[in-house]
Design an enzyme around this catalytic site. Sequence first.
Site, PDB file in Angstrom:
ATOM      1  N   HIS A   1     -10.014   1.446   1.423  1.00  0.00           N
ATOM      2  CA  HIS A   1      -9.562   2.801   1.777  1.00  0.00           C
ATOM      3  C   HIS A   1     -10.728   3.770   1.919  1.00  0.00           C
ATOM      4  CE1 HIS A   1      -5.273   2.423   1.886  1.00  0.00           C
ATOM      5  NE2 HIS A   1      -5.228   1.881   0.682  1.00  0.00           N
TER       6      HIS A   1
ATOM      7  N   CYS B   1       0.846  -1.188   0.000  1.00  0.00           N
ATOM      8  CA  CYS B   1       0.000   0.000   0.000  1.00  0.00           C
ATOM      9  C   CYS B   1       0.884   1.242   0.000  1.00  0.00           C
ATOM     10  CB  CYS B   1      -0.889  -0.011   1.242  1.00  0.00           C
ATOM     11  SG  CYS B   1      -1.996   1.390   1.368  1.00  0.00           S
TER      12      CYS B   1
ATOM     13  N   HIS C   1      -9.058  -3.792  -2.342  1.00  0.00           N
ATOM     14  CA  HIS C   1      -8.054  -3.047  -1.581  1.00  0.00           C
ATOM     15  C   HIS C   1      -8.373  -1.546  -1.585  1.00  0.00           C
ATOM     16  CE1 HIS C   1      -3.853  -2.194  -0.195  1.00  0.00           C
ATOM     17  NE2 HIS C   1      -4.136  -1.031  -0.786  1.00  0.00           N
ATOM     18  N   GLU C   2      -8.647  -1.003  -2.760  1.00  0.00           N
ATOM     19  CA  GLU C   2      -8.942   0.431  -2.854  1.00  0.00           C
ATOM     20  C   GLU C   2     -10.275   0.764  -2.190  1.00  0.00           C
ATOM     21  OE1 GLU C   2      -6.601   2.432  -3.586  1.00  0.00           O
ATOM     22  OE2 GLU C   2      -5.301   0.820  -4.282  1.00  0.00           O
TER      23      GLU C   2
END
Length: 174
Positions: free
Chosen positions: A139, A93, A135-136
Site C-alpha cells: 500500500h 483488503c 500486504h501493507e
Amino acid sequence: MILPILIYGHPLLRKRCLEIEKFSNKINSLIKNMYDTMGQAQGIGLAAPQIGISLRLFIIEYNNFYKKKFKQVFINPKILKIYGSSLITKEGCLSLPNLIENRIRKNHLIIEYYDENWKKYKKHFHGLLSIIIQHEYDHIEGKFFIDHIYDTKKLFLHNQLKKISPNPNNRLHF
C-alpha cells in the site's frame, strides 16, 4: 476517531508514499485514529494511504491461533529482503471490500522501520506476519495485492473491480 477508508480507484492509493521527516504528536494522533479505524472495520492491518494520507506508515494488530497478540507500528519501513518458501494465502483488503483472492508470497522477510517512539528496528518476520507486512508495505508503494495475481484472474475480476471503484476510468494494472 474513525476515519473513512479510501476504496479501490482513488488515485492516492496508486502513489508511492512520502517518508515521515520528523516525528510529532500529530503522528501519535494519526496512529491512534488508524487503530480506531482498523478496529471498526475489523481489519488486521491498515496503511496511511488507505485513509487518505500519503505517508510511509502502516499498523498491524493481529491475534494468532495461540492467542498471542502482535501489535506494531511501522514508520518509514524498508523491506531489505523477501525470501523463503512460497505460500498461497487468501488475502482481502479494506480498500477492496468483499474481495478475497489467493496470492502467492514468500514466507520470510527482513524489514527496517521505526516504531511510534521513533526507535529504529531491523527485524525478521515469518509466516503470516510476513504476509501481512508485505500486504501493507504494498500500500505505501502504491500497489494492491491484486496487482500480483495472474492476468487471467484479473480479467475475471474486472467487472467486480469496476463495481468497487468509484472512478469509471480506473484501469487494472497488468
